[in-house]
Enzyme design. Structure first.
Site, mmCIF file in Angstrom:
data_model
loop_
_atom_site.group_PDB
_atom_site.id
_atom_site.type_symbol
_atom_site.label_atom_id
_atom_site.label_comp_id
_atom_site.label_asym_id
_atom_site.label_seq_id
_atom_site.Cartn_x
_atom_site.Cartn_y
_atom_site.Cartn_z
ATOM 1 C CG HIS A 124 -1.752 0.804 1.259
ATOM 2 N ND1 HIS A 124 -1.666 2.131 1.725
ATOM 3 C CD2 HIS A 124 -3.401 0.936 1.194
ATOM 4 C CE1 HIS A 124 -2.806 3.027 1.956
ATOM 5 N NE2 HIS A 124 -3.746 2.083 1.627
ATOM 6 C CG ASP A 197 0.268 -2.430 6.241
ATOM 7 O OD1 ASP A 197 -0.813 -2.260 6.963
ATOM 8 O OD2 ASP A 197 0.054 -1.739 4.974
ATOM 9 C CD GLN A 200 -7.131 -4.731 3.840
ATOM 10 O OE1 GLN A 200 -8.374 -5.589 4.255
ATOM 11 N NE2 GLN A 200 -7.385 -3.355 3.535
ATOM 12 C CE LYS A 223 -8.172 -0.220 5.660
ATOM 13 N NZ LYS A 223 -6.909 -0.169 4.713
ATOM 14 C CB CYS A 361 -3.586 3.548 -1.473
ATOM 15 S SG CYS A 361 -4.729 4.456 -1.110
HETATM 16 C C1 LIG Z 1 -6.203 0.642 4.697
HETATM 17 C C2 LIG Z 1 -4.618 0.151 4.541
HETATM 18 C C3 LIG Z 1 -3.610 0.975 4.868
HETATM 19 C C4 LIG Z 1 -3.784 2.487 5.472
HETATM 20 O O1 LIG Z 1 -4.895 2.219 6.571
HETATM 21 P P1 LIG Z 1 -5.127 3.896 7.277
HETATM 22 O O2 LIG Z 1 -6.258 3.398 7.898
HETATM 23 O O3 LIG Z 1 -5.681 4.482 5.952
HETATM 24 O O4 LIG Z 1 -4.081 4.743 7.928
HETATM 25 C C5 LIG Z 1 -2.478 0.435 4.895
HETATM 26 N N1 LIG Z 1 -1.942 -0.803 4.376
HETATM 27 C C6 LIG Z 1 -3.224 -1.385 4.057
HETATM 28 C C7 LIG Z 1 -2.580 -2.951 3.375
HETATM 29 C C8 LIG Z 1 -4.388 -1.060 4.073
HETATM 30 O O5 LIG Z 1 -5.437 -1.772 3.654
#
Ligand SMILES: *Cc1c(COP(=O)(O)O)cnc(C)c1O
Length: 403
Positions: A124, A197, A200, A223, A361
């Site tokens: 992302h 990260d 998800q 999320k 993104c």
């Molecule tokens: C949504 C997402 C982000 C960013 O999360 P925010 O809540 O917008 O800070 C980063 N990495 C992944 C894989 C995402 O799905």
């Protein structure tokens, strides 16, 4: 296993799902962008503002005590959920801010010219741009045609110049579940720390950060069935101790004088200013709610639905799924012969089906697959076969319109 979850009863806990959109039943399939919030989370936030609202950590009055207790209990709850001590949980506005904190406060002070951050081609933008902003060179390991990470190629890119490894637990575009244990083992064998990260991953995989030996983990509450604007960086204590503060202000200090100031203990030295108190409380309520369902049972339900959806979408002529890794979570990216993803999204919206269209993104990944954008349906625990059937019927309509 999945049959033990009563999805109808779970759906009923989400008031937003009861509405019709453009006269149709709402099939909300944009969960990788943000999830809806159950009654338990809405009530926790409402109750906090109605009964306990005050600023935290400062006053001695009753409400301030209640607010502080509930706010700090959220830190315990998050720590317990990902199996770390509460001091390892730094509250942030979300995944993006958590990664920026590591870039600014961990990486930048250690960075020498030519140093690299090793990424994957499916990251992302939030896990690419913060490293570039502090001057690191970003190197990405290739993604195979099915959307899996090319682990051998990744290993070849791990070098003496690699200062940090950063990788998505689950790709938000492809649904690919990355081999985190293998990545951590290979990186640690070279003394390189790993940031995962978890934006998800957190709601779809049971995550034991201590067992996985992950150095830094970033996630967002929104999320995970919790409110927006809140999340955390969860990190090894030794890293947090060694990192300087990044935002200055109230709460992050021990003493302040014009000659110079001293810093509060971790994690507070990274938390300047009045925090999102209701966000923390709502996030903890979301974790309570999800934990009671059991993340593994939720994952099994989502996996069964993913298999059903994959089979249904594969039958639509001219539709190409992007991301078919053997190990994947409930995300279906696709393109169709004829309509642009934007057209697909607009037509589906008129049928009550909410999906996401665009680059998600992940522009480098779009380039890798030679598409400007995809349409993406993404699953959560409250999704059922009716949602998938509604999606498929709407896609048949798209096909007829573009025939
Ligand atoms: C949504 C997402 C982000 C960013 O999360 P925010 O809540 O917008 O800070 C980063 N990495 C992944 C894989 C995402 O799905």
């Amino acid at each position: 296993m999945s049959s033990t979850l009563d999805i109808g009863a779970i759906r009923a806990q989400f008031p937003i799902l009861r509405q019709t959109v453009h006269g149709r039943r709402l099939a909300y399939l944009d969960n990788a962008a943000t999830t809806q919030k159950p009654e338990a989370v809405l009530q926790a936030i409402d109750r906090y503002y109605r009964t306990s609202n005050a600023n935290v950590h400062r006053a001695v009055h009753e409400l301030a005590g209640r607010a502080t207790t509930q706010y700090e209990a959220a830190r315990d709850r998050i720590g317990a959920f990902v199996k770390v001590a509460r001091e390892q949980v730094v509250f942030t506005r979300g995944t993006t801010e958590a990664i920026n904190l590591v870039a600014r406060s961990y990486l930048q002070p250690r960075l020498q010219p030519g140093d690299e951050v090793l990424l994957t081609g499916m990251e992302h933008h939030s896990n690419i741009v913060p490293w570039q902003l502090v001057g690191a060179k970003t190197v990405a390991a290739p993604v195979l045609d099915d959307g899996s990470l090319d682990l051998d190629a990744w290993k070849q890119r791990l070098s003496a110049r690699t200062k940090l490894v950063a990788v998505a637990q689950i790709s938000n575009t492809l649904g690919t579940i990355n081999p985190i244990a293998d990545i951590v083992a290979a990186a640690h064998a070279r003394g390189v720390p790993v940031l995962v990260d978890g934006a998800q991953g957190i709601a779809h995989l049971r995550t034991d950060l201590t067992a996985l030996d992950i150095d830094f983990y970033a996630f967002s509450s929104h999320k995970l069935y919790g409110p927006t604007g809140f999340g955390a960086l969860v990190a090894k204590r030794e890293h947090l101790e060694a990192m300087p503060p990044w935002h200055g202000g109230g709460d992050m200090i021990r003493t302040v004088a014009f000659e110079g100031s001293t810093w509060n203990d971790v994690p507070y030295k990274f938390e300047a200013g009045t925090p999102d108190i209701a966000g923390a409380i709502g996030c903890a309520a979301a974790i309570d709610w999800l934990d009671a369902l059991d993340v593994e049972r939720v994952a099994a339900h989502e996996h069964a639905l993913l298999e059903y959806a994959t089979e249904q979408l594969s039958r639509i002529p001219g539709l190409r799924l992007i991301g078919t890794a053997p190990h994947k979570a409930g995300i279906l990216s696709f393109v169709m012969n004829g309509p642009h993803p934007q057209d697909i999204g607009s037509i589906l919206d008129m049928e009550g089906v909410a999906i996401r269209t665009g680059h998600h993104c992940t522009m480098p990944l779009m380039q890798r697959f030679g598409v400007p954008a995809t349409a993406r349906a993404s699953l959560a625990v409250y999704n059922d076969r009716d949602d998938i059937d509604q999606l498929v019927a709407a896609l048949q309509k798209v096909r007829r319109l573009f025939a």
